[in-house]
Design a protein around this motif. Structure first.
Motif, PDB file in Angstrom:
ATOM      1  N   GLU A  29       3.022 104.472  56.206  1.00 38.05           N
ATOM      2  CA  GLU A  29       4.510 103.773  55.884  1.00 38.05           C
ATOM      3  C   GLU A  29       4.818 102.752  56.866  1.00 38.05           C
ATOM      4  O   GLU A  29       6.025 102.681  57.216  1.00 38.05           O
ATOM      5  N   ASP A  59       1.070 111.839  59.028  1.00 41.25           N
ATOM      6  CA  ASP A  59       0.317 112.481  58.159  1.00 41.25           C
ATOM      7  C   ASP A  59      -1.246 111.842  58.128  1.00 41.25           C
ATOM      8  O   ASP A  59      -1.747 111.572  57.166  1.00 41.25           O
ATOM      9  N   ASP A 112      10.148 106.786  52.667  1.00 40.91           N
ATOM     10  CA  ASP A 112      10.082 105.544  51.986  1.00 40.91           C
ATOM     11  C   ASP A 112      11.364 104.918  51.647  1.00 40.91           C
ATOM     12  O   ASP A 112      11.418 104.090  50.666  1.00 40.91           O
ATOM     13  N   SER A 220       3.434 103.803  46.299  1.00 38.77           N
ATOM     14  CA  SER A 220       3.449 105.299  46.364  1.00 38.77           C
ATOM     15  C   SER A 220       2.194 105.954  46.836  1.00 38.77           C
ATOM     16  O   SER A 220       1.266 105.446  46.686  1.00 38.77           O
ATOM     17  N   LYS A 221       2.179 106.959  47.827  1.00 35.71           N
ATOM     18  CA  LYS A 221       1.056 107.772  48.364  1.00 35.71           C
ATOM     19  C   LYS A 221       0.735 108.982  47.591  1.00 35.71           C
ATOM     20  O   LYS A 221      -0.130 109.255  47.913  1.00 35.71           O
TER      21      LYS A 221
HETATM   22  N1  UDP Z   1       3.477 111.505  52.199  1.00 38.29           N
HETATM   23  C1  UDP Z   1       2.578 112.159  53.237  1.00 38.29           C
HETATM   24  N2  UDP Z   1       1.177 112.551  52.974  1.00 38.29           N
HETATM   25  C2  UDP Z   1       0.712 112.265  51.688  1.00 38.29           C
HETATM   26  C3  UDP Z   1       1.276 111.582  50.819  1.00 38.29           C
HETATM   27  C4  UDP Z   1       2.641 111.443  51.118  1.00 38.29           C
HETATM   28  O1  UDP Z   1       3.062 112.376  54.341  1.00 38.29           O
HETATM   29  O2  UDP Z   1      -0.655 112.550  51.578  1.00 38.29           O
HETATM   30  C5  UDP Z   1       4.547 111.115  52.385  1.00 38.29           C
HETATM   31  C6  UDP Z   1       4.747 109.559  52.155  1.00 38.29           C
HETATM   32  O3  UDP Z   1       4.717 108.797  53.259  1.00 38.29           O
HETATM   33  C7  UDP Z   1       6.511 109.634  51.989  1.00 38.29           C
HETATM   34  C8  UDP Z   1       6.519 111.000  51.231  1.00 38.29           C
HETATM   35  O4  UDP Z   1       5.497 111.845  51.626  1.00 38.29           O
HETATM   36  O5  UDP Z   1       7.115 109.530  53.204  1.00 38.29           O
HETATM   37  C9  UDP Z   1       6.541 110.742  49.670  1.00 38.29           C
HETATM   38  O6  UDP Z   1       5.496 110.219  49.239  1.00 38.29           O
HETATM   39  P1  UDP Z   1       5.602 109.069  48.157  1.00 38.29           P
HETATM   40  O7  UDP Z   1       6.897 108.333  48.396  1.00 38.29           O
HETATM   41  O8  UDP Z   1       4.358 108.264  48.109  1.00 38.29           O
HETATM   42  O9  UDP Z   1       5.849 109.773  46.768  1.00 38.29           O
HETATM   43  P2  UDP Z   1       6.602 109.506  45.683  1.00 38.29           P
HETATM   44  O10 UDP Z   1       7.895 109.066  45.915  1.00 38.29           O
HETATM   45  O11 UDP Z   1       5.857 108.411  44.869  1.00 38.29           O
HETATM   46  O12 UDP Z   1       6.494 110.728  44.524  1.00 38.29           O
END
Ligand code: UDP
Ligand code: MG
Length: 330
Positions: A29, A59, A112, A220-221
């Motif tokens: 990030e 992570d 994020d 997105s992660k």
């Molecule tokens: N994240 C993490 N490890 C992972 C995937 C995501 O620590 O393997 C973190 C990511 O950096 C973010 C949070 O989890 O701070 C939520 O992830 P993301 O925003 O990608 O998920 P979404 O909002 O798309 O569901």
């Protein structure tokens, strides 16, 4: 009041001096870190004094997220950085964060900026009123329509199937009291669905509407398999309805075939006819073997989870801690 009890038992919400911890997992990030630090710092600045902290869990990022965080920790002693040895996934990283926070109240949020830090004072108002858990109820999601529809259906399906009353449209963004976090940490589940565990703990919980912003930067992660994995973890950890469905469907199939058997006997004895239909036979056999395999898979999902639980591996491995932990070390 008994001071010994006070020292050994976590405080009730709103009691004692507030020490707020903000727990954030981060995975690649780097574009969000400066903005995140600025906005959370501003929220903490507005709070009454009390040794508040931000606990970031890196992570296993492969970009400069960790370096940025470490540099920030050198300058701001409210920052603690827990670096994991590789990517363990969001829920494991969150667990690591909860294992390292020291506050009397703990906010969990994404890195994020989809979860606006500016909502934290509203969480605190409810906490001061005595709520142990204040969670964000997501309104105004900005994702694509099919993702929004999937979230909508999933939360309702899960709520319908779970033994617990899981709140609808609530993610991990929440404030929890010390005692709630301590109870969550006692749960030794390998496949963690933290928002469910939070509900499981109980005490007084309330949701407040919080606008779910679009991602500040980056993508997105959560890949689709990861997202599905989380959905299944929630489903299988909080419901045995899929298992029971096999029994119900099986009973239904037996009832149907019994009825058909009776009918076949009747036409044979009284009308001297046998039911025909090769196509019907093939359809029935393939359909029922499909149903069998699906339920074998579902049983396998539970079994796999039992297997992983029995292995009892740690959820994450810490490479190093920078900030409070490293400074207090000799
Ligand atoms: N994240 C993490 N490890 C992972 C995937 C995501 O620590 O393997 C973190 C990511 O950096 C973010 C949070 O989890 O701070 C939520 O992830 P993301 O925003 O990608 O998920 P979404 O909002 O798309 O569901
Ligand atoms: Mg996000």
């Amino acid at each position: 009041m008994n001071t010994v009890a006070h020292q050994t038992q976590p405080l009730e919400p709103g009691q004692g001096r507030l020490r707020l911890s903000i727990a954030i997992p981060l995975y690649n990030e780097e574009e969000n870190v400066p903005e995140l630090l600025g906005r959370i710092g501003a929220v903490l600045d507005e709070l009454p004094d009390g040794a508040h902290e931000m606990v970031f869990v890196d992570d296993g990022s492969s970009d400069s997220t960790l370096a940025l965080l470490e540099r920030a920790a050198d300058e701001d002693d409210r920052i603690v950085v827990v670096s994991l040895s590789r990517n363990f996934g969001h829920q494991a990283a969150l667990t690591a964060a909860l294992d390292h926070v020291t506050g009397t109240a703990i906010v969990v949020m994404d890195g994020d900026l989809q979860d606006p830090p500016e909502a934290i004072p509203r969480f605190l108002e409810r906490y001061e009123e005595g709520y142990d858990v204040v969670y964000a109820q997501r309104v105004g999601r900005k994702e694509s329509w099919w993702l929004r529809l999937s979230y909508f259906l999933f939360y309702r399906l899960l709520a319908g199937m779970a033994d617990l009353r899981l709140p609808l449209d609530a993610g991990d963004f929440a404030l929890m009291s010390r005692r709630v976090v301590d109870h969550i940490r006692r749960a030794s589940e390998y496949h963690r669905y933290l928002r469910g565990l939070r509900t499981w703990v109980g005490f007084r919980q309330i949701g407040i509407p919080v606008e779910r912003a679009p991602r500040f930067a980056g993508s997105s992660k959560y890949s689709l398999p990861k997202l599905l994995g989380l959905a299944f973890d929630g489903l299988f950890a909080f419901s045995v309805v899929p298992l029971r469905a096999a029994a119900v469907l099986g009973a239904l199939a037996i009832a149907l075939s019994t009825l058909f058997g009776i009918y076949s006997l009747y036409v044979k004895i009284f009308l001297d006819r046998s039911p025909e239909g090769f196509t019907a036979v093939i359809l029935t056999v393939t359909f029922l073997s499909g149903v069998n395999l699906v339920f074998l898979g579902i049983v396998g999902e539970y079994l796999g989870r039992v297997y992983e639980q029995v292995k009892a591996r740690p959820l994450y491995v810490v490479a190093k801690v920078v900030g409070r932990g490293s400074r207090s070390a000799p």
